[in-house]
Design an enzyme around this catalytic site. Structure first.
Site, PDB file in Angstrom:
ATOM      1  N   CYS A 237       0.864  -1.187   0.000  1.00  0.00           N
ATOM      2  CA  CYS A 237       0.000   0.000   0.000  1.00  0.00           C
ATOM      3  C   CYS A 237       0.896   1.230   0.000  1.00  0.00           C
ATOM      4  CB  CYS A 237      -0.950   0.010   1.194  1.00  0.00           C
ATOM      5  SG  CYS A 237      -1.897  -1.520   1.388  1.00  0.00           S
ATOM      6  N   ALA A 238       1.756   1.308  -1.019  1.00  0.00           N
ATOM      7  CA  ALA A 238       2.904   2.211  -1.020  1.00  0.00           C
ATOM      8  C   ALA A 238       2.579   3.663  -1.332  1.00  0.00           C
ATOM      9  CB  ALA A 238       3.939   1.699  -2.031  1.00  0.00           C
ATOM     10  N   ALA A 239       1.589   3.927  -2.154  1.00  0.00           N
ATOM     11  CA  ALA A 239       1.334   5.302  -2.587  1.00  0.00           C
ATOM     12  C   ALA A 239       0.949   6.190  -1.392  1.00  0.00           C
ATOM     13  CB  ALA A 239       0.211   5.298  -3.621  1.00  0.00           C
ATOM     14  N   GLY A 241       4.144   7.258  -1.656  1.00  0.00           N
ATOM     15  CA  GLY A 241       5.524   6.868  -1.874  1.00  0.00           C
ATOM     16  C   GLY A 241       6.572   7.391  -0.925  1.00  0.00           C
ATOM     17  N   LYS A 243       7.362   6.492   2.089  1.00  0.00           N
ATOM     18  CA  LYS A 243       8.079   5.400   2.752  1.00  0.00           C
ATOM     19  C   LYS A 243       8.923   4.615   1.738  1.00  0.00           C
ATOM     20  CE  LYS A 243       4.382   5.119   6.174  1.00  0.00           C
ATOM     21  NZ  LYS A 243       3.584   6.213   5.561  1.00  0.00           N
ATOM     22  N   ASP A 258       0.819  -1.174  -4.908  1.00  0.00           N
ATOM     23  CA  ASP A 258      -0.419  -0.473  -4.578  1.00  0.00           C
ATOM     24  C   ASP A 258      -1.475  -0.886  -5.597  1.00  0.00           C
ATOM     25  OD1 ASP A 258      -1.001   2.118  -2.638  1.00  0.00           O
ATOM     26  OD2 ASP A 258      -2.369   2.031  -4.337  1.00  0.00           O
ATOM     27  N   ASP A 284      -3.698  -6.024  -6.619  1.00  0.00           N
ATOM     28  CA  ASP A 284      -4.501  -6.203  -5.407  1.00  0.00           C
ATOM     29  C   ASP A 284      -3.712  -7.130  -4.487  1.00  0.00           C
ATOM     30  OD1 ASP A 284      -6.266  -6.923  -3.417  1.00  0.00           O
ATOM     31  OD2 ASP A 284      -7.956  -7.255  -4.773  1.00  0.00           O
ATOM     32  N   ASP A 300       1.519  -0.240   5.446  1.00  0.00           N
ATOM     33  CA  ASP A 300       0.786   0.961   5.860  1.00  0.00           C
ATOM     34  C   ASP A 300      -0.649   0.748   5.394  1.00  0.00           C
ATOM     35  OD1 ASP A 300      -0.153   3.428   6.523  1.00  0.00           O
ATOM     36  OD2 ASP A 300       1.272   4.575   5.336  1.00  0.00           O
ATOM     37  N   CYS A 353      -2.522   5.347   9.891  1.00  0.00           N
ATOM     38  CA  CYS A 353      -2.599   6.749  10.321  1.00  0.00           C
ATOM     39  C   CYS A 353      -3.969   7.004  10.936  1.00  0.00           C
ATOM     40  CB  CYS A 353      -2.317   7.694   9.153  1.00  0.00           C
ATOM     41  SG  CYS A 353      -3.379   7.455   7.714  1.00  0.00           S
TER      42      CYS A 353
END
Length: 421
Positions: A237-239, A241, A243, A258, A284, A300, A353
């Site tokens: 779930c990188a976007a 970006g 991290k 992502d 996915d 994340d 978050c």
């Protein structure tokens, strides 16, 4: 000829209508602003809209003292913006009043109300400051405030609300040394904090890829993962970006995954600007399988983002809390699935978050209860430059009221898990 700043104020009014009337996220609305709106005006519009949203309740209380009834939407937005500029942003009253009147006259539907807008705005400039000084910060919506009071207590939630009202400074993660001419205050955790943000793309070092925008709290999960040069690491779930950039800058062999093509384009752009490398995968995660296990994974997970209200004051007006149940289920599935991809002895950092324990402490506790092959690897907050109170049961529980005098930080939950060898 347009009055100075008028295009930004008109755009801000449209952003407010999009959030409050149509329930659209502010970031999505900003992307829809006219292409010919200059970047400074675009940034100012977003700033004005956010300022109004994080103080909407007290602003409307002030306006109510001078209105017998609520005017149409665009006239109301002009007044809200003028009030915010005078009472919060310290814009000269005559300039804020004049801009509000011009904004009303700009729309045929509200031109006849320019006299009302002028009178109310002038009343605010004369009497609004005394009323404003007595206002409490805007309260969180009940769907969020109630569980937060249950988790942290009334006093802590009050403190969060005070920080939310002040907005957020601009936090930057540096790739290396501080670029010449880039000013700011270095936080103990290594983030450069700017209290006068300015246009990001015009800051010294931007074109050279010397930094990227990332809240101080959001920069900690990658530091907790502590990727080593040559390690195979997955940013799940990188976007957008931030991290991924941290992990790549540490020398790791990074895969950034992502589900969103649009959001991954931002990752690609950030990598290009900073001259860092990572393999980008659109997939996915619940259906994807890697061709080899990883030394470490940073997950994340998607969440309600309730920890980001300092920077995203539109959230309380767009979300209802109904999203929580499905997101919690998704977090559990992602945690279980990604755990299968870690080498024995490897580590997995799970973070959200969110301020809600249901999106942090609870899924991690349930995972550990059912997975004897995994253990919690305690985090030392002080070793990261933080405070001991950030640590709760071996994980980091970050809150907006931490560093309150310095502008606060995003709410985050961060746990480091280790797979037994």
């Amino acid at each position: 000829m347009s009055a100075p700043g008028l295009p930004a104020r008109l755009a801000a009014a449209e952003l407010l209508i999009g959030v409050l009337s149509d329930g659209i996220m502010l970031g999505d609305l900003v992307d829809r602003l006219p292409d010919d709106l200059p970047p400074p005006a675009r940034a100012r519009a977003q700033s004005l809209a956010a300022m109004v949203l994080r103080n909407l309740e007290p602003i409307d209380t002030v306006l109510e003292q001078f209105l017998t009834r609520k005017p149409p939407a665009r006239a109301m937005q002009a007044l809200r913006i003028a009030a915010a500029e005078m009472l919060i942003d310290e814009v000269a009253p005559h300039a804020a009043v004049d801009a509000a009147v011009r904004a009303a006259r700009n729309d045929p539907k509200t031109a006849r109300l320019s006299g009302l807008v002028n009178a109310v705005a002038r009343n605010i400039s004369r009497e609004g400051f005394d009323i404003w000084a007595q206002m409490d910060p805007q309260r969180l919506p009940n769907w969020l405030r109630t569980p937060l009071v249950r988790a942290y207590g009334e006093d802590t939630v009050d403190a969060m609300e005070r920080v939310h009202a002040g907005g957020a400074p601009l936090d930057l993660t540096l790739r290396g040394d501080l670029p010449e001419g880039l000013e700011g205050e270095m936080a103990p955790t290594g983030t450069l904090r700017r209290y006068r943000p300015g246009q990001v793309s015009a800051l010294p070092g931007y074109d050279e890829g010397a930094f990227w925008v990332q809240d101080a709290a959001a920069a900690l999960p990658a530091r907790v993962l502590d990727a080593k040069p040559g390690e195979r690491v997955l940013d799940l779930c990188a976007a957008p970006g931030g991290k991924t950039l941290q992990l790549a800058a540490a020398g790791a062999d990074v895969v950034a995954l992502d589900i969103s093509s649009k959001r991954l384009e931002r990752v690609r752009q950030n990598l290009d600007r900073t001259r860092l490398k990572a393999e980008i995968v659109r997939a996915d995660a619940l259906k994807w399988t890697p061709d080899a296990p990883f030394d470490a994974i940073l997950l994340d997970a998607p969440c309600t983002a309730t920890g980001t209200l300092r920077r995203h004051p539109d959230l309380p007006f767009v979300k209802t809390g109904e999203e929580n149940k499905s997101l919690v289920q998704l977090q559990r599935e992602l945690l279980e699935r990604s755990a299968q991809w870690v080498k024995p002895g490897g580590r997995l950092v799970f973070c959200t978050c969110s301020l809600l324990p249901s999106e942090g402490e609870v899924p991690v506790a349930r995972f550990l209860e059912t997975r004897p092959d995994w253990t919690l690897d305690p985090i030392d907050a002080e070793a990261l430059g933080g405070d001991a109170e950030w640590c709760v049961d071996g994980a980091l529980r970050l809150r907006p009221d931490f560093w309150a005098e310095q502008g606060g930080m995003d709410g985050f939950y961060i746990a480091r898990l280790r797979k037994k060898a």
